[in-house]
Design an enzyme around this catalytic site. Sequence first.
Site, PDB file in Angstrom:
ATOM      1  N   LYS A  98      38.624 -33.533   6.687  1.00 39.90           N
ATOM      2  CA  LYS A  98      39.761 -33.160   5.907  1.00 39.90           C
ATOM      3  C   LYS A  98      39.881 -33.596   4.485  1.00 39.90           C
ATOM      4  CE  LYS A  98      44.861 -32.444   6.983  1.00 39.90           C
ATOM      5  NZ  LYS A  98      45.902 -32.904   8.039  1.00 39.90           N
ATOM      6  N   SER A 144      48.430 -29.351  10.147  1.00 36.60           N
ATOM      7  CA  SER A 144      47.930 -29.335   8.922  1.00 36.60           C
ATOM      8  C   SER A 144      46.493 -29.106   8.733  1.00 36.60           C
ATOM      9  CB  SER A 144      48.459 -30.251   7.852  1.00 36.60           C
ATOM     10  OG  SER A 144      48.119 -31.394   8.231  1.00 36.60           O
ATOM     11  N   SER A 177      49.397 -32.577  13.757  1.00 35.72           N
ATOM     12  CA  SER A 177      48.563 -31.953  12.680  1.00 35.72           C
ATOM     13  C   SER A 177      47.165 -31.969  13.243  1.00 35.72           C
ATOM     14  CB  SER A 177      48.345 -32.577  11.474  1.00 35.72           C
ATOM     15  OG  SER A 177      49.554 -31.968  10.742  1.00 35.72           O
TER      16      SER A 177
END
Lengths: 95, 490, 512
Positions: free
Chosen positions: B77, B152, B176
């Site tokens: 990420k 996310s 997330s």
Amino acid sequence: MTLARDQVTHVAMLARLGLSDEEVERYRQQLDAILAHVDRLQQVDTSQVAETAQIGGLVNAWREDVRGECLPVEKALANAPKRRRDHFEVGAIQE
Amino acid sequence: MSGETVGELGARLRRGETTPGELAAQARSALAALDALHPVLRYTEALTERQAGRAAQMLADSPEQAGPLCGIPFAYKDVLCVEGVETSAGSKILQGFIPPYTGTALARLLDAGAVPVAVTNCDEFAMGSSNENSAFGPVGNPWDPSRVPGGSSGGSAAVVAAGAVPFSLGTDTGGSIRQPASFCGVAGFKPTYGRVSRYGLIAFASSLDQIGPFARRVADAAHVFTAMAGHDPRDSTSSPAPVEPVSEQLGRGVQGMRLGVPREYMAEGLEPGVRTAIAAALAQLEKLGATLVEVSLPSTEAALSTYYIIAPAECSANLARMDGVRFGLHVDRKSLTDTYLETRGQGFGPEVKRRIMLGTYALSSGYYDAYYRQAQKVRTLIAEEFDRAFETVDALVCPTSPIVAFPKGDKSDPLSMYLCDVLTLPVNLAGLPGISIPCGLSEGLPVGLQVIGPRLQDARVLRVAQAYEQATAWHTETPPLPPAVTGTPS
Amino acid sequence: MAHGDAALAAGGDGDAVMTVTSAVSTLDQVMQRWEPVIGLEVHGQLLTQSKMFCGCSADYIGSPPNSNTCPVCLGLPGVLPVMNRVAVEYTVRSALALNCEIPEHSKFDRKNYFYPDLPKGYQISQWDMPLSLNGHLTFTVDGEEVRCGITRVHLEEDTGTLQHAGDILQQARSSVVDLNRAGVPLMEIVGEPDLRTPAQAREYLVRLRQILVYIGVNDGNLEQGSFRCDANISLRKHGDTGLGVKVEVKNMNSFRAVHRALEYEIVRQGRLLDQGQTIAQETRGWVEAKGATISQRSKEYAHDYRYFPEPDLPPLHLSAAFVDRVRAGLPELPQQLAERLQREHGLSAYDAATITAEREDARAFEALVAAGVPAKAAANWLMGEVARLARETRIPLPGSGLGLDGLASLVKLVETGTINGSTAKELLEELYLAGGDPAAVVRERGLGQVSDQAELERLVDAVIAENPAAVADFRGGKEQALQRLVGGVMKATRGRADARVVTGLLRERLAP
Ligand SMILES: [Zn+2]
């Protein structure tokens, strides 16, 4: 409760967020709605409850006083959007 | 390599049928083929090459000492720092930021020989539940590109779901990792707070953030967790407790375990398809020998409010360093204050600004006690309720999300978006380990089963999840990728 | 004209009130009408090896710009602080020396504000649970004992430094940031508003600095800013117990500046109050060149620091055992030491205070005495010639070429009568920087006193023979004439004779 416009602009200034008038109004409405929801917190009886700032229960997480390596100056400044020689440069401090 | 697991790829590497470089190249083209979904922000290029070489050397030097992740390609990420590779946290304000250091979790994976290939798209500063808040555009769900992958860590979930890489890294502050895992039909594990070092993770909410893996198999997630976990002297909040070897728990099943089902998590608000899938999953666990017990977590409803005070408050301070002085976007104005206002006003997206405003307000003079202090107290209650539940049960099982992946643009009202996290964020507030694994499909979209354990019982959570996984076939379901996605990228 | 008046006259910062002549009062007049209430906040950098939360050096002076930085103190995205144990210990040590209580539980908090010298946009500091509370410092001013309460001693991190393109902040078009200092451990000592005169404020600072230097936590350098002071000052009517509007004064980087700035403020505020005006609650900066404080008005937005617990740092739990261990490691404090020197070595209160003003001097004194030098002689040498040379050369005795051992041997040469005082002074001057063994130098150069009785008698006789006029004067009753004869003998021995012995011999020979 209803959030006033000047509360929103005050908070935006504290957070140094430049907002357009339209944004101020939008955030005023949205924060109002969110705070109305969040206000449910006030109904929870916490008179006998301690605060939790951290969850791990650790204390005294310290290190020994030992020197480590610094970054070379070039690496420290490599991401600077504005620099003057080996300094970070900022605009005029005074308004 | 499409869809192969860590174990399968590792076996091929050791048989000499492929090389780390070859696997990385395959992963790279598989990721490129997903362009229409936009899960990747950039490729790690030189680092990939270097690390593939290092992994090949490790395998050549001593194949038996090289761990299970050696030579395995992965994506991470865009909030994790690796020296020399741009990290922008999905934000314009950090565009072009190249960290001069490598975070601990990534460094440990690199030491284990894993090969990073790409940096994945995510909500700006990890704030969001749909990946629509990325400054670089939304991510499509591989199961239906018109729908969100969750957030996310949407990009990291999508690339694993699409089979382009066997695992990826995400971060979980309020769900997330688990929520996008649920939306994309993969395993997503959030370890105990403090179990994986946060050093090198661009902070959203420091007391809640945790790094964790996405994988298509629980065992693969366990390998990644094992490689990353353990005390880090650079993170004062990382736990010094020894890491219990996951291998000692995996494969032992749930026979005789007491599994709690939180009543409040099964209340109204669950989509019917989710409710049906979860009910079947619970029945399956019972069939495997677990005893199901209804438990109560009365403060669940207050958890959302608690979270949406504490997380924004912490983020309002964490994001103050984005000031255009040492790195990132700088919008030049005559005065310093105007430079700050414009840099931050233009650099942050709407959701980030909203949360900074909310957090600043909650901490500001006159409101601290009513909001922040009260939230901290309710946080205590929430953690205590979990503790009490774990006095009578070994783990909790429940839905990960009340809903399945929703269409992009469906939740334009911030509050309705926040409500997506009701079943995941209490776990962060209490610092517990939690995993989401696929447990069914609802109208063709994945449903996730959440397993929650007591603090530091990460291995137990993985064990329960794996027991369920091995008894069912949901983890073998793959998204029916439409031609636009499988075809050659334009 | 009182001090403060002179300051005002030299000031003239354009403040309208300063040009009003009708109500000009001197400091003394103002202080008759108004009682100053002064509280001091002191920031002291701690003498640790590394910074508060990272491994960069705490000693940043002289490093090239931004060379003493790392991802942590640069405040880069993704980094985390790890606290320095020794910084915590030093703060506790200081707090104990200042008679503070050490609560079992304390924590760090974030203090949020934007400024370019603050990389993270917040300072890690302590808000409602500091490391220590409720101390005090007692000292004497003009024979009167003053007890100043210490509200708290807490720990935080220093900021970086800013330089401005123009020399005046207000005119600078751009500024540059150096983060070498960012993150250096900084202790804040908050004093109660218990001080009533500039002299008390000054003495408080002198004593506080002395203690911190003694216990080895701070180098006490006001000029370089490792020891910094801000003052809060308000005036009230004598006998009132409430507090007036307080003004914060900054930018004072010497004890003298603190004294002058406070005098200036007392007069300024007194004159305003006398005119029935109100005092603006504000921050003012001391401008040394103007001898005045100047309002640091800026388009500032109301401060709201939004303190909250630092989530990246677990709280502190300091056990009684920890505190006891730190207490046991506390060295003798200056006041105790001065008392002991009076008791053990018979020094006067004044000598003891002078000798203990600097820890180095006190150590030197004890070392000299231990080496066999009489206490009074050791004190005199240290307070006199040695202090002068240390000042002139800017090198303290322990670091000089002569060193403690050299000085001890030199003083002993005087005490045993091997050399006389003036030879010793010359030698000290010569060897202070260059170094060398005084006894050896005396031997080599034959500087030892002429103590051979026969030799001295021969010289005395020669001088008597060569100076009949002086002899006649002396015999005629002019005592001073004897000095001329003594001088003659000293000249002949190049100063190596013992003047007392020579005088005795002359009197003997010239006796009627
Ligand atoms: Zn540093």
